[in-house]
Design an enzyme around this catalytic site. Structure first.
Site, short mmCIF file in Angstrom:
data_model
loop_
_atom_site.label_atom_id
_atom_site.label_comp_id
_atom_site.label_asym_id
_atom_site.label_seq_id
_atom_site.Cartn_x
_atom_site.Cartn_y
_atom_site.Cartn_z
N TYR A 84 0.90 -1.16 0.15
CA TYR A 84 -0.10 0.32 -0.13
C TYR A 84 0.22 1.20 -0.29
CZ TYR A 84 -4.06 2.47 0.20
OH TYR A 84 -5.44 4.03 0.03
N ARG A 137 -8.89 11.18 -7.60
CA ARG A 137 -8.10 11.21 -6.16
C ARG A 137 -8.08 10.12 -5.75
NH1 ARG A 137 -6.97 12.39 -1.57
NH2 ARG A 137 -8.74 11.24 -1.02
N LYS A 155 -5.99 -2.08 -0.97
CA LYS A 155 -6.93 -1.88 0.26
C LYS A 155 -7.67 -3.08 1.11
CE LYS A 155 -7.33 2.07 1.55
NZ LYS A 155 -7.27 3.27 3.25
N GLU A 227 -13.77 4.72 -1.88
CA GLU A 227 -12.07 4.99 -2.17
C GLU A 227 -11.90 6.05 -3.48
OE1 GLU A 227 -9.00 4.73 0.70
OE2 GLU A 227 -10.59 3.75 0.49
N ASP A 228 -11.36 7.10 -2.54
CA ASP A 228 -10.27 8.20 -3.55
C ASP A 228 -11.60 8.54 -4.56
OD1 ASP A 228 -8.35 7.49 -1.64
OD2 ASP A 228 -6.69 6.99 -3.24
N ASP A 250 -13.42 5.67 2.95
CA ASP A 250 -12.59 5.48 4.28
C ASP A 250 -11.55 6.79 4.00
OD1 ASP A 250 -10.62 4.19 6.43
OD2 ASP A 250 -8.93 3.63 4.47
N ASP A 251 -11.50 7.64 3.42
CA ASP A 251 -10.92 8.81 3.25
C ASP A 251 -11.37 9.83 4.09
OD1 ASP A 251 -9.20 8.01 0.82
OD2 ASP A 251 -11.17 7.81 -0.62
N ASN A 392 -0.36 11.25 1.73
CA ASN A 392 0.05 10.65 1.32
C ASN A 392 -0.15 10.62 0.03
OD1 ASN A 392 0.61 8.35 3.46
ND2 ASN A 392 -1.64 8.01 3.44
N ASN A 436 -1.87 5.59 10.19
CA ASN A 436 -2.58 4.66 8.99
C ASN A 436 -3.74 4.39 8.74
OD1 ASN A 436 -2.66 2.68 6.71
ND2 ASN A 436 -0.82 2.20 6.79
#
Length: 541
Positions: A84, A137, A155, A227-228, A250-251, A392, A436
């Site tokens: 990751y 993103r 993930k 995610e993203d 999650d973000d 990150n 994390n």
């Protein structure tokens, strides 16, 4: 041809080779899984660069899944940055060029009306968790389109490696609606749709169809982790779906949970309750808003009103400090509730002088934005300033651990999104905490899947944050840590899962019956076993 029986490779015994018709198809040597693990880790360590290590592990995941997870479980701290962040960022940028074989599902905007049939192409029938991205993103790297598939793959690998979620119950999915990345649009090797991103009603209808198709195919308790996604979509999709689907982002929620866990734990170093701090965020995107919302939630539990909690949180975006009637404008959406009736400033140094915050939270993806001046100012106003550089990958971090500790004379409480080596200042060695998300989302996912939850309230992630903070020992605190060491993360995820499961049953969110008495034992019984001679768990309804 070898894919048919490569689950153990050279570990097959002579009798197994005879009964399965493998004699002659394998060399005569018999290697135990332990010896295979040794050869794998030696090969990884001998690789010339980090991307080569990533590619080797991806190949291993494809041809010997149990060995892949066995290695990842035994060498978690060493291999997590490869599987990751930060290495997955480089892998996503180059994903089209390093693409070898399919993993996961790709759903394009042209598949509207047929998403259920595409889901039906997935070979596993009992899917319990999905990680989905639209690639707009990716980390702090921007719009990577279909190349963003590396994120859900990574993930879900951590779901298994850290929380023991059986990998065959999970599916990585990319929803490809195009990309605005000109480099990829002009790249003959790009694996995604070569068109500009689709937005508006067509995009929304596609997502609606996707969510309904998942429920129709795999049930309302199938977890969908977003995610993203870009800020504009991430917040509104979470608000749109979270009460009617088993979903989280999650973000927003995972990042917020792990950050708040570190902040809660920092009280043991600073002597200040969370509600006594004044927080300044550099960045006002989904991560910042998520963390700030959870801080407000935690402050209210300490006795503050929502208005009092909001007064202790300030944010800086690309146009400067977010203030009421800001001359630069741009205060809208989720930013509005954090706008303050104070003088507008644009430069971070000036804002620090004006506000004198106790905590500086970096979620801006602006490398080196916490420069020497900024860090020294924080140290001048606080005995133990909180410096959280959470962006990150490492190339986007606001500062390094060494810079933070050096400029504050070792007095800061530091956490980062990416891993940093220990730092020695004046004879004292500090072990920087890595905030994390992997401390949070795998355990939450395990609890959600095991308890057959149909929707996931925000409070779930505050429960997880408190559980994580409670797992930081006195010895860890003495080393300057606000998170447990990464080598303990598998046990941490299990403990977090047990606490979250307890919350689900108390709040009547779990549909599983009967309720297990020992939640920790229950979680452990749901975990995947990656040892060859032991049965893989499949006791999910």
């Amino acid at each position: 041809m070898l894919d048919v029986y490569s689950g153990q490779d050279l570990a097959f015994t002579l009798r197994e080779r005879e009964s399965l018709g493998l004699k002659g198809l394998l060399p005569p040597a018999i290697r135990s899984q332990e010896l295979q693990v040794k050869t794998v880790i030696e090969t990884i360590r001998a690789a010339k660069d980090q991307l080569s290590k990533y590619l080797y592990l991806r190949d291993l995941q494809d041809y010997n899944e149990r060995l892949f997870y066995r290695v990842l479980c035994l060498y978690t701290e060493e291999l997590m940055p490869i599987v990751y962040t930060p290495v997955v960022g480089e892998a996503c940028i180059k994903f089209s060029h390093i693409y070898k074989r399919p993993r996961g599902l790709y759903i394009t905007v042209h598949d509207a009306g047929h998403i259920h049939s595409i889901l039906s192409n997935w070979p596993e029938k009992n899917v319990k968790a999905i990680c989905v991205t639209d690639g707009e993103r990716i980390l702090g790297l921007g719009d990577l389109g279909a190349n963003g598939m590396g994120i859900p793959i990574g993930k879900l690998s951590l779901y298994t490696a850290l929380a023991g979620v059986p990998p065959y119950l999970t599916v990585p999915i990319t929803i490809d609606v195009g990309t605005n990345n000109e480099t990829f649009l002009n790249d003959p090797y790009y694996i995604g749709l070569k068109q500009k991103r689709v937005r508006g009603p067509q995009y929304d209808d596609l997502l609606d169809e996707f969510m309904e198709a998942v429920v129709k195919k795999w049930g309302r308790s199938c977890l969908i982790q977003f995610e993203d996604f870009a800020n504009a979509n991430a917040f509104r999709l979470l608000e749109k779906y979270k009460n009617n689907f088993c979903t989280f982002n999650d973000d927003i929620q995972g990042t917020a949970s792990v950050a708040v866990a570190g902040i809660i734990c920092s009280a043991r170093l600073t002597g200040m309750k969370l509600s006594q701090n004044k927080f300044l965020f550099l960045g006002a995107g989904e991560a910042a808003i998520g963390i700030a919302d959870f801080i407000v939630m935690a402050m209210k539990e300490e006795g503050l009103s929502e208005e009092e909690a909001l007064e202790r949180i300030y944010m800086i975006d690309s146009r400067g400090l977010i203030t009421v009637d800001r001359p630069a404008g741009g205060v809208e959406g989720h930013k509005i509730r954090f706008a303050k009736a104070v003088e507008h400033c644009k430069e971070l140094e000036n804002v620090i002088d004006m506000l004198k915050p106790t905590a500086l939270i970096g979620v801006s993806a602006q490398h080196k934005s916490f420069n020497e001046t900024v860090l020294k100012k924080m140290a001048s106003y606080n005995k133990r300033p909180l410096i959280f550089a959470l962006s990150n990958p490492t190339s986007k971090a606001e500062c390094t651990a060494e810079e933070a500790y050096t400029c504050t004379e070792g007095r800061c409480v530091f956490a980062s999104g990416s891993p940093f080596d220990p730092v020695t200042i004046n004879g004292q060695t500090f072990h920087p905490g890595q905030g994390n998300n992997a401390y949070i989302f795998p355990g939450v996912a395990l609890a959600v899947m095991a308890c057959n939850v149909h929707h996931i309230p925000d409070e779930t992630f505050l429960v997880a944050a408190k559980a994580l903070a409670d797992l930081v020992s006195k010895e860890h605190i003495a080393q300057g840590r606000v998170y447990p060491p990464l080598q303990q993360i598998r046990e941490v995820c299990l403990q977090v899962a047990a606490k979250v499961a307890q919350y689900f049953f108390v709040e009547s969110l779990a549909t599983l019956r009967p309720e297990p008495e020992d939640k920790l034992l229950f979680m452990r019984g749901k975990q995947y076993n990656c040892v060859y001679d032991q049965v893989c768990n499949n006791n999910y309804v």
